[in-house]
Scaffold this active site. Structure first.
Site, PDB file in Angstrom:
ATOM      1  N   ASP A  21       0.888  -1.309   0.002  1.00  0.00           N
ATOM      2  CA  ASP A  21       0.035  -0.079  -0.069  1.00  0.00           C
ATOM      3  C   ASP A  21       0.856   1.185  -0.062  1.00  0.00           C
ATOM      4  O   ASP A  21       2.069   1.121   0.576  1.00  0.00           O
ATOM      5  CB  ASP A  21      -1.034   0.113   1.190  1.00  0.00           C
ATOM      6  CG  ASP A  21      -1.958   1.040   1.020  1.00  0.00           C
ATOM      7  OD1 ASP A  21      -2.452   1.568  -0.212  1.00  0.00           O
ATOM      8  OD2 ASP A  21      -2.639   1.349   1.923  1.00  0.00           O
ATOM      9  N   GLY A  24      -0.119   5.509  -4.474  1.00  0.00           N
ATOM     10  CA  GLY A  24      -0.738   6.973  -4.741  1.00  0.00           C
ATOM     11  C   GLY A  24      -0.080   7.880  -4.069  1.00  0.00           C
ATOM     12  O   GLY A  24       0.154   8.960  -4.682  1.00  0.00           O
ATOM     13  N   TRP A  26       2.948   8.052  -2.740  1.00  0.00           N
ATOM     14  CA  TRP A  26       4.356   7.984  -3.149  1.00  0.00           C
ATOM     15  C   TRP A  26       4.338   9.175  -4.319  1.00  0.00           C
ATOM     16  O   TRP A  26       5.094   9.765  -4.396  1.00  0.00           O
ATOM     17  CB  TRP A  26       4.839   6.744  -3.504  1.00  0.00           C
ATOM     18  CG  TRP A  26       6.167   6.676  -3.915  1.00  0.00           C
ATOM     19  CD1 TRP A  26       7.275   6.514  -3.208  1.00  0.00           C
ATOM     20  CD2 TRP A  26       6.653   6.949  -5.168  1.00  0.00           C
ATOM     21  NE1 TRP A  26       8.524   6.310  -3.956  1.00  0.00           N
ATOM     22  CE2 TRP A  26       8.122   6.674  -5.043  1.00  0.00           C
ATOM     23  CE3 TRP A  26       6.060   6.959  -6.497  1.00  0.00           C
ATOM     24  CZ2 TRP A  26       8.903   6.982  -6.189  1.00  0.00           C
ATOM     25  CZ3 TRP A  26       6.925   6.990  -7.619  1.00  0.00           C
ATOM     26  CH2 TRP A  26       8.421   7.041  -7.407  1.00  0.00           C
ATOM     27  N   HIS A  38       2.072   3.412  -9.218  1.00  0.00           N
ATOM     28  CA  HIS A  38       1.799   1.996  -9.394  1.00  0.00           C
ATOM     29  C   HIS A  38       2.950   1.668 -10.347  1.00  0.00           C
ATOM     30  O   HIS A  38       3.275   0.449 -10.078  1.00  0.00           O
ATOM     31  CB  HIS A  38       0.386   2.027 -10.083  1.00  0.00           C
ATOM     32  CG  HIS A  38      -0.559   2.250  -9.372  1.00  0.00           C
ATOM     33  ND1 HIS A  38      -0.975   1.918  -8.022  1.00  0.00           N
ATOM     34  CD2 HIS A  38      -1.965   3.229  -9.609  1.00  0.00           C
ATOM     35  CE1 HIS A  38      -1.968   2.327  -7.525  1.00  0.00           C
ATOM     36  NE2 HIS A  38      -2.645   3.009  -8.484  1.00  0.00           N
ATOM     37  N   SER A  66      -7.782  -5.631  -4.976  1.00  0.00           N
ATOM     38  CA  SER A  66      -8.668  -5.871  -3.706  1.00  0.00           C
ATOM     39  C   SER A  66     -10.088  -5.902  -4.621  1.00  0.00           C
ATOM     40  O   SER A  66     -10.395  -5.012  -5.264  1.00  0.00           O
ATOM     41  CB  SER A  66      -8.923  -5.404  -2.533  1.00  0.00           C
ATOM     42  OG  SER A  66      -9.303  -3.996  -2.579  1.00  0.00           O
ATOM     43  N   GLU A  68     -12.449  -4.520  -3.247  1.00  0.00           N
ATOM     44  CA  GLU A  68     -12.803  -3.164  -3.206  1.00  0.00           C
ATOM     45  C   GLU A  68     -12.416  -2.169  -4.008  1.00  0.00           C
ATOM     46  O   GLU A  68     -12.705  -0.980  -4.368  1.00  0.00           O
ATOM     47  CB  GLU A  68     -12.585  -2.776  -1.762  1.00  0.00           C
ATOM     48  CG  GLU A  68     -13.498  -3.272  -0.515  1.00  0.00           C
ATOM     49  CD  GLU A  68     -13.448  -4.865  -0.482  1.00  0.00           C
ATOM     50  OE1 GLU A  68     -12.240  -5.226  -0.511  1.00  0.00           O
ATOM     51  OE2 GLU A  68     -14.277  -5.533  -0.149  1.00  0.00           O
ATOM     52  N   LEU A 132      10.242 -20.839  -4.579  1.00  0.00           N
ATOM     53  CA  LEU A 132       9.363 -20.050  -3.925  1.00  0.00           C
ATOM     54  C   LEU A 132       7.842 -19.848  -4.768  1.00  0.00           C
ATOM     55  O   LEU A 132       7.615 -19.746  -5.695  1.00  0.00           O
ATOM     56  CB  LEU A 132       9.749 -18.405  -4.409  1.00  0.00           C
ATOM     57  CG  LEU A 132       8.925 -17.143  -3.823  1.00  0.00           C
ATOM     58  CD1 LEU A 132       8.796 -17.356  -2.433  1.00  0.00           C
ATOM     59  CD2 LEU A 132       9.347 -15.767  -4.298  1.00  0.00           C
TER      60      LEU A 132
HETATM   61  C1  IPE Z   1      -5.522  -2.699  -0.003  1.00  0.00           C
HETATM   62  O1  IPE Z   1      -4.896  -1.285  -0.014  1.00  0.00           O
HETATM   63  C2  IPE Z   1      -5.542  -3.450  -1.104  1.00  0.00           C
HETATM   64  C3  IPE Z   1      -4.170  -3.554  -1.748  1.00  0.00           C
HETATM   65  C4  IPE Z   1      -3.044  -3.169  -1.446  1.00  0.00           C
HETATM   66  C5  IPE Z   1      -4.044  -4.245  -3.163  1.00  0.00           C
HETATM   67  P1  IPE Z   1      -6.204  -0.243  -0.357  1.00  0.00           P
HETATM   68  O2  IPE Z   1      -5.430   0.997  -0.298  1.00  0.00           O
HETATM   69  O3  IPE Z   1      -7.340  -0.638  -1.298  1.00  0.00           O
HETATM   70  O4  IPE Z   1      -6.868  -0.278   1.245  1.00  0.00           O
HETATM   71  P2  IPE Z   1      -7.764   0.785   1.982  1.00  0.00           P
HETATM   72  O5  IPE Z   1      -8.828   1.080   0.838  1.00  0.00           O
HETATM   73  O6  IPE Z   1      -6.870   1.979   2.271  1.00  0.00           O
HETATM   74  O7  IPE Z   1      -8.235  -0.079   3.275  1.00  0.00           O
HETATM   75  C1  IPE Z   2      -1.523   0.366  -3.112  1.00  0.00           C
HETATM   76  O1  IPE Z   2      -1.322   1.625  -3.574  1.00  0.00           O
HETATM   77  C2  IPE Z   2      -2.037  -0.391  -4.634  1.00  0.00           C
HETATM   78  C3  IPE Z   2      -3.359  -0.871  -4.685  1.00  0.00           C
HETATM   79  C4  IPE Z   2      -4.216  -0.815  -3.882  1.00  0.00           C
HETATM   80  C5  IPE Z   2      -3.800  -1.462  -5.870  1.00  0.00           C
HETATM   81  P1  IPE Z   2      -2.826   2.479  -3.372  1.00  0.00           P
HETATM   82  O2  IPE Z   2      -3.072   2.819  -4.799  1.00  0.00           O
HETATM   83  O3  IPE Z   2      -3.688   2.033  -2.428  1.00  0.00           O
HETATM   84  O4  IPE Z   2      -1.795   3.995  -2.796  1.00  0.00           O
HETATM   85  P2  IPE Z   2      -2.370   5.002  -1.772  1.00  0.00           P
HETATM   86  O5  IPE Z   2      -2.836   4.176  -0.642  1.00  0.00           O
HETATM   87  O6  IPE Z   2      -3.490   5.643  -2.399  1.00  0.00           O
HETATM   88  O7  IPE Z   2      -1.345   5.787  -1.281  1.00  0.00           O
HETATM   89 MG    MG Z   3      -4.068   2.439  -0.420  1.00  0.00          MG
END
Ligand code: IPE
Ligand code: IPE
Ligand code: MG
Length: 248
Positions: A21, A24, A26, A38, A66, A68, A132
């Site tokens: 996580d 975005g 970063w 990404h 995910s 979601e 692995l």
């Molecule tokens: C969790 O990260 C899912 C993945 C890293 C693939 P999210 O950024 O979607 O999680 P929430 O929404 O902050 O809980």
């Molecule tokens: C994790 O990074 C990647 C996915 C969930 C696909 P995010 O995209 O959630 O990054 P933040 O949380 O917005 O910084």
């Molecule tokens: Mg996130």
């Protein structure tokens, strides 16, 4: 330190599960589009796999998308799918050569047929990997997995193949999309949030949790090693007393 399934100390986790996580944020900190985050995140995935191989970790589960995450803007969803496709095209041969078995868990019903095809092909081409076991969770949710396992077992009961009394923790776990691997020893979440976000709900029952404020694209072998060494210092008791599991 002595490796043990029964509790006590273990130097290297057999199975590490990671919520990657912070891509975005970063990018936002650098005034770049989220897409750049990404892309940088994909590079960190490669480094993580290489380090897991170096450390002799047997299984790695990475949360890539995910259930979601479908709610994100269509453009971002499309980009994430595109990056996955590109990573498969670019990396599968080398993963196979390095003894990595790559496979996927998740609800494929909303994935593009081409992506599903490439995922299947990647799994086929790397099926012999023994160094692995790499499971990538795509369109995955812990609740989805529990429900699909329940549905599979319900169908087997309805068809008379198994008796309701035969449904126990072992048969249930065997019906999960994550079946056939040791349960995660160590869970890592980058990006600062202290939550599970519908990752491996069943599987994490006794996993050691480790959180880092590092944003995923900055995750590197030094931070991975910090997580591993913190794991090595923990005493896993699985409900027993400290005296029962022994000190080492
Ligand atoms: C969790 O990260 C899912 C993945 C890293 C693939 P999210 O950024 O979607 O999680 P929430 O929404 O902050 O809980
Ligand atoms: C994790 O990074 C990647 C996915 C969930 C696909 P995010 O995209 O959630 O990054 P933040 O949380 O917005 O910084
Ligand atoms: Mg996130």
């Amino acid at each position: 330190m002595v490796a043990s399934d029964q509790g006590g100390m273990q130097a290297v986790p057999r199975h590490v599960a990671v919520i990657m996580d912070g891509n975005g944020r970063w990018a936002e900190r650098r005034a770049l589009p989220r897409a750049a985050g990404h892309r940088a995140g994909a590079r960190a995935v490669r480094a993580t796999i290489e380090h897991a191989l170096r450390r002799g970790i047997a299984a790695l589960t990475l949360f890539a998308f995910s259930s979601e995450n479908w709610q994100r803007p269509a453009e971002e969803v499309g980009l994430l799918m595109q990056l996955l496709l590109e990573a498969l095209d670019r990396e599968v041969a080398e993963l196979g050569a390095n003894g990595v078995r790559l496979h996927f868990a998740g609800d494929r019903s909303r994935l593009a047929p081409l992506l599903v095809e490439r995922m299947d092909e990647a799994a086929r081409r790397t099926a012999g990997g023994r160094q692995l076991d790499l499971l990538v969770a795509v369109a995955y949710g812990g609740r989805w997995d529990i429900v699909q396992a329940a549905r599979t077992l319900a169908a087997a009961v309805a068809a008379g193949r198994i008796d309701p009394a035969g449904v126990d923790e072992t048969t249930f776990a065997a019906s999960l999309a994550t079946a056939g691997r040791p349960e995660p020893d160590l869970f890592i979440r980058t990006g600062g949030e202290r939550r599970i976000s519908n990752f491996l709900l069943w599987d994490l029952a006794y996993t050691e949790l480790w959180f880092s404020d590092t944003l995923w694209p900055d995750f590197d072998e030094r931070i991975f090693d910090a997580a591993i060494s913190d794991f090595a210092s923990r005493q896993r008791r699985f409900g027993r007393t400290a005296a029962q599991v022994g000190r080492s």
